[in-house]
Motif scaffolding. Sequence first.
Motif, PDB file in Angstrom:
ATOM      1  N   TYR A  59     -86.146 -20.624  45.100  1.00 44.69           N
ATOM      2  CA  TYR A  59     -87.485 -20.458  44.527  1.00 44.69           C
ATOM      3  C   TYR A  59     -87.602 -19.171  43.712  1.00 44.69           C
ATOM      4  O   TYR A  59     -88.370 -19.093  42.756  1.00 44.69           O
ATOM      5  CB  TYR A  59     -88.548 -20.443  45.638  1.00 44.69           C
ATOM      6  CG  TYR A  59     -88.743 -21.770  46.325  1.00 44.69           C
ATOM      7  CD1 TYR A  59     -88.539 -22.968  45.644  1.00 44.69           C
ATOM      8  CD2 TYR A  59     -89.142 -21.839  47.656  1.00 44.69           C
ATOM      9  CE1 TYR A  59     -88.720 -24.185  46.276  1.00 44.69           C
ATOM     10  CE2 TYR A  59     -89.321 -23.054  48.296  1.00 44.69           C
ATOM     11  CZ  TYR A  59     -89.111 -24.221  47.602  1.00 44.69           C
ATOM     12  OH  TYR A  59     -89.290 -25.420  48.234  1.00 44.69           O
ATOM     13  N   LEU A  67     -98.655 -24.545  43.717  1.00 46.18           N
ATOM     14  CA  LEU A  67     -98.161 -25.736  44.392  1.00 46.18           C
ATOM     15  C   LEU A  67     -98.397 -26.963  43.528  1.00 46.18           C
ATOM     16  O   LEU A  67     -99.483 -27.143  42.984  1.00 46.18           O
ATOM     17  CB  LEU A  67     -98.880 -25.916  45.733  1.00 46.18           C
ATOM     18  CG  LEU A  67     -98.626 -24.840  46.785  1.00 46.18           C
ATOM     19  CD1 LEU A  67     -99.472 -25.118  48.007  1.00 46.18           C
ATOM     20  CD2 LEU A  67     -97.161 -24.781  47.150  1.00 46.18           C
TER      21      LEU A  67
ATOM     22  N   ILE B 127     -93.829 -18.521  51.387  1.00 47.81           N
ATOM     23  CA  ILE B 127     -93.914 -19.442  50.249  1.00 47.81           C
ATOM     24  C   ILE B 127     -93.229 -20.778  50.545  1.00 47.81           C
ATOM     25  O   ILE B 127     -93.851 -21.832  50.376  1.00 47.81           O
ATOM     26  CB  ILE B 127     -93.362 -18.771  48.968  1.00 47.81           C
ATOM     27  CG1 ILE B 127     -94.273 -17.602  48.576  1.00 47.81           C
ATOM     28  CG2 ILE B 127     -93.262 -19.766  47.827  1.00 47.81           C
ATOM     29  CD1 ILE B 127     -93.716 -16.724  47.477  1.00 47.81           C
ATOM     30  N   PRO B 128     -91.984 -20.775  51.026  1.00 47.80           N
ATOM     31  CA  PRO B 128     -91.380 -22.069  51.367  1.00 47.80           C
ATOM     32  C   PRO B 128     -92.113 -22.810  52.481  1.00 47.80           C
ATOM     33  O   PRO B 128     -92.197 -24.040  52.449  1.00 47.80           O
ATOM     34  CB  PRO B 128     -89.961 -21.696  51.805  1.00 47.80           C
ATOM     35  CG  PRO B 128     -89.704 -20.377  51.183  1.00 47.80           C
ATOM     36  CD  PRO B 128     -91.017 -19.675  51.116  1.00 47.80           C
ATOM     37  N   VAL B 129     -92.657 -22.079  53.450  1.00 48.23           N
ATOM     38  CA  VAL B 129     -93.391 -22.740  54.540  1.00 48.23           C
ATOM     39  C   VAL B 129     -94.611 -23.470  53.976  1.00 48.23           C
ATOM     40  O   VAL B 129     -94.895 -24.619  54.346  1.00 48.23           O
ATOM     41  CB  VAL B 129     -93.801 -21.719  55.628  1.00 48.23           C
ATOM     42  CG1 VAL B 129     -94.855 -22.301  56.549  1.00 48.23           C
ATOM     43  CG2 VAL B 129     -92.594 -21.279  56.428  1.00 48.23           C
ATOM     44  N   VAL B 130     -95.318 -22.824  53.056  1.00 51.89           N
ATOM     45  CA  VAL B 130     -96.492 -23.455  52.457  1.00 51.89           C
ATOM     46  C   VAL B 130     -96.067 -24.661  51.615  1.00 51.89           C
ATOM     47  O   VAL B 130     -96.676 -25.737  51.696  1.00 51.89           O
ATOM     48  CB  VAL B 130     -97.255 -22.419  51.590  1.00 51.89           C
ATOM     49  CG1 VAL B 130     -98.301 -23.104  50.730  1.00 51.89           C
ATOM     50  CG2 VAL B 130     -97.917 -21.387  52.475  1.00 51.89           C
ATOM     51  N   GLU B 131     -95.019 -24.512  50.820  1.00 49.53           N
ATOM     52  CA  GLU B 131     -94.518 -25.608  49.980  1.00 49.53           C
ATOM     53  C   GLU B 131     -94.111 -26.807  50.842  1.00 49.53           C
ATOM     54  O   GLU B 131     -94.493 -27.940  50.580  1.00 49.53           O
ATOM     55  CB  GLU B 131     -93.333 -25.078  49.157  1.00 49.53           C
ATOM     56  CG  GLU B 131     -92.334 -26.125  48.688  1.00 49.53           C
ATOM     57  CD  GLU B 131     -92.734 -26.758  47.378  1.00 49.53           C
ATOM     58  OE1 GLU B 131     -93.882 -26.553  46.973  1.00 49.53           O
ATOM     59  OE2 GLU B 131     -91.905 -27.457  46.760  1.00 49.53           O
ATOM     60  N   LEU B 132     -93.361 -26.513  51.920  1.00 46.63           N
ATOM     61  CA  LEU B 132     -92.892 -27.570  52.811  1.00 46.63           C
ATOM     62  C   LEU B 132     -94.065 -28.285  53.486  1.00 46.63           C
ATOM     63  O   LEU B 132     -94.112 -29.518  53.537  1.00 46.63           O
ATOM     64  CB  LEU B 132     -91.984 -26.937  53.875  1.00 46.63           C
ATOM     65  CG  LEU B 132     -91.270 -27.870  54.825  1.00 46.63           C
ATOM     66  CD1 LEU B 132     -90.127 -28.564  54.101  1.00 46.63           C
ATOM     67  CD2 LEU B 132     -90.731 -27.094  56.016  1.00 46.63           C
ATOM     68  N   SER B 133     -95.029 -27.504  53.970  1.00 43.14           N
ATOM     69  CA  SER B 133     -96.188 -28.100  54.625  1.00 43.14           C
ATOM     70  C   SER B 133     -96.984 -28.951  53.645  1.00 43.14           C
ATOM     71  O   SER B 133     -97.512 -30.006  54.009  1.00 43.14           O
ATOM     72  CB  SER B 133     -97.082 -27.007  55.216  1.00 43.14           C
ATOM     73  OG  SER B 133     -96.349 -26.217  56.100  1.00 43.14           O
ATOM     74  N   ASP B 134     -97.060 -28.493  52.403  1.00 46.21           N
ATOM     75  CA  ASP B 134     -97.763 -29.260  51.368  1.00 46.21           C
ATOM     76  C   ASP B 134     -97.065 -30.605  51.144  1.00 46.21           C
ATOM     77  O   ASP B 134     -97.704 -31.651  51.091  1.00 46.21           O
ATOM     78  CB  ASP B 134     -97.803 -28.435  50.074  1.00 46.21           C
ATOM     79  CG  ASP B 134     -98.720 -29.060  49.034  1.00 46.21           C
ATOM     80  OD1 ASP B 134     -99.768 -29.599  49.437  1.00 46.21           O
ATOM     81  OD2 ASP B 134     -98.380 -29.021  47.841  1.00 46.21           O
ATOM     82  N   MET B 136     -95.236 -32.232  53.236  1.00 47.77           N
ATOM     83  CA  MET B 136     -95.371 -33.103  54.405  1.00 47.77           C
ATOM     84  C   MET B 136     -96.820 -33.498  54.649  1.00 47.77           C
ATOM     85  O   MET B 136     -97.124 -34.145  55.651  1.00 47.77           O
ATOM     86  CB  MET B 136     -94.810 -32.391  55.650  1.00 47.77           C
ATOM     87  CG  MET B 136     -93.316 -32.145  55.568  1.00 47.77           C
ATOM     88  SD  MET B 136     -92.567 -31.647  57.155  1.00 47.77           S
ATOM     89  CE  MET B 136     -93.318 -30.076  57.453  1.00 47.77           C
ATOM     90  N   LEU B 138     -99.232 -31.479  55.481  1.00 46.01           N
ATOM     91  CA  LEU B 138     -99.741 -30.752  56.632  1.00 46.01           C
ATOM     92  C   LEU B 138    -100.439 -29.455  56.240  1.00 46.01           C
ATOM     93  O   LEU B 138    -100.835 -28.678  57.099  1.00 46.01           O
ATOM     94  CB  LEU B 138     -98.578 -30.404  57.574  1.00 46.01           C
ATOM     95  CG  LEU B 138     -97.933 -31.559  58.323  1.00 46.01           C
ATOM     96  CD1 LEU B 138     -96.654 -31.110  58.993  1.00 46.01           C
ATOM     97  CD2 LEU B 138     -98.897 -32.119  59.360  1.00 46.01           C
ATOM     98  N   GLY B 144    -100.705 -28.699  61.007  1.00 46.58           N
ATOM     99  CA  GLY B 144     -99.776 -27.948  60.170  1.00 46.58           C
ATOM    100  C   GLY B 144     -99.696 -26.487  60.589  1.00 46.58           C
ATOM    101  O   GLY B 144     -98.603 -25.907  60.639  1.00 46.58           O
TER     102      GLY B 144
END
Lengths: 323, 280
Positions: A59, A67, B127-134, B136, B138, B144
């Motif tokens: 990233y 997003l 940032i990756p946690v938010v992207e991943l949750s988005d 899924m 969640l 989430g």
Amino acid sequence: MNIVTREGAVTVSGPAVPARRRRLATRIWSERWAYVFLLPTLLLFGLYTVWPIISSLFYSMLDWNGLGAERSFVGLANYREALADPLFWKSLGITLVIIAVTVPVRVGLGLLVALVLNNPRLPLAKLFRTALFVPVVTTTAIIGVVMGFIFDPAGGPVNQLLLDLGIVDQPVDFLGDPGSSLWTVMGVHMWKWLGITLVYWLAALQTIPATVYEAARTDGAGGWASLRYVTLPMLKPFLLIIVLLTAIETMQIFDLVLTMTNGGPYFSTLTSEVYIYQQAFASSTPRLGYGAALGVLFGLVTLAFTAIQAIGIRYANRARSTS
Amino acid sequence: MRAAVNRRRLGIWAQVIVLAVICLVWVYPLLWIVSASLKDSLGVFSGGLGLIPESTHFENYARAWEDAHFGLYTVNSVVVTVGTVVLVVLRCALAGYVIARRDFIGKRAVVAVLVATLFAPHGLTIIPVVELSDLMGLLNSRTGIILALAGSGHVAAVLLYAGYFRRIPRELEEAAVMDGAGFLRTFFRVMLPLAGPVTATVSVMTFLAAWNNFFLPLVFTFSRPDLRPLSVGMLAFRGTNSTDWSGLAAAGTISLIPLLLVFLVLQRYFVEGVAGAVKS
């Protein structure tokens, strides 16, 4: 190479390969419950800790404005920008200033109070420990908001007291003046977290057996002598651990700063995590790629601190085992 | 001789007085919040550091609970905290048990990865946690938030369980197996109950971390104000109602009281949990 199979028969190297593979499969199958038990941790920890660390590297090489938005690969451009970004360096500097000021105070004051509280003849020791530990359990974000009005220049109680006592004739804008904002945040931070450092020291003191003090007393050592020659030397290995534990906790300071000052005024309290948050989420055009690059750089700094800690603890353990 | 004893006694009392003053300063801001929550807006301004309100105004609480949605935020905080504690205890106990007791392929790799990721700061992972949750679906949900809070970190809890299970004599397990208990039964009926003290410490520390968490729910509830926990709600309250100081104090009291009650009752486990970091 000979392998003893479970039946006890000895097989030679040629046909051993499938047998070994079967043995591996058998071993995995026989421990199948172990893998089932590990599954929740592997899954959750993999998704929410391991994957984010790895994917951050990718990233951080993107131009990515939110997003679901378009993203394009820009190589190392974000890193070049970060290394030339005065605010990145400023935020890192402020984070290190907070560590350099608050960690020695917390460790020193914590040790002093721990030594006093550790005296078995001191009345109310438990009550004192509880009182000093109470701020630790409070929600940092709530404290940050409340401190905003405790230090308010227009009618906040601290300014009223200072005015009533005649210490100042004009209200002090503790959080609105870039000259005092960082000091105010650091003061509240030390108030909030002293209790943790105190409990670290109390735990360290408990590792010294009572017989050691008795031996010192029979040798004629008074209070000061036993402190100087027994207690402090025996606490020395813990000093490094406690300093580094406290420093690494402090590196990630975020909740208090965001709620008290939001990094301002004029970036005077901008810490690394607040800057990353602002770039990635709080600006009108979020820059997730740039935020990720800042995160990776900040992660490397934290990693360096952790490496020092690991080396330090190993050194301290060796010192403890030889003494 | 008597003079020396007297001097020592005097020294002790001097220490007690100095400590009492420090402790008063330490708890004073919290007492002041509670007192401000009972004053009217004027009283907060004019009262300075005084603790006794001229008249008590419980309507501040009604305002915070209803109008500022702190009733809703309390429910969110409770749901997120309970969910996180249950998930963390379960997954860390299971992992700690097999790491302590079973000799499976890949164990060393698992432990190495757990320890190696201890350094990761929020700024790196958020940032990756938010992207991943988005991805899924969640991102805007309490589930989430729970999964993200329970999933990341808690390495210390795994190691705490592993250390405890390692010290339990193997005969207990063997006896259970002789009685015909399988792997699952042995764990849930014999081993997990024995690890009660660790479960208490892990629950209390996770409770504290989840209830006080701010960064993650802040980012997760940007577009869903109704899912905010108390910590995020407080910031939002100041944003919309910066002049209602007594309401703000009442909201702060609502958020802090459950926490302080849990702390005073279970203090031993908090202190043990913190002290464990130094001893290990």
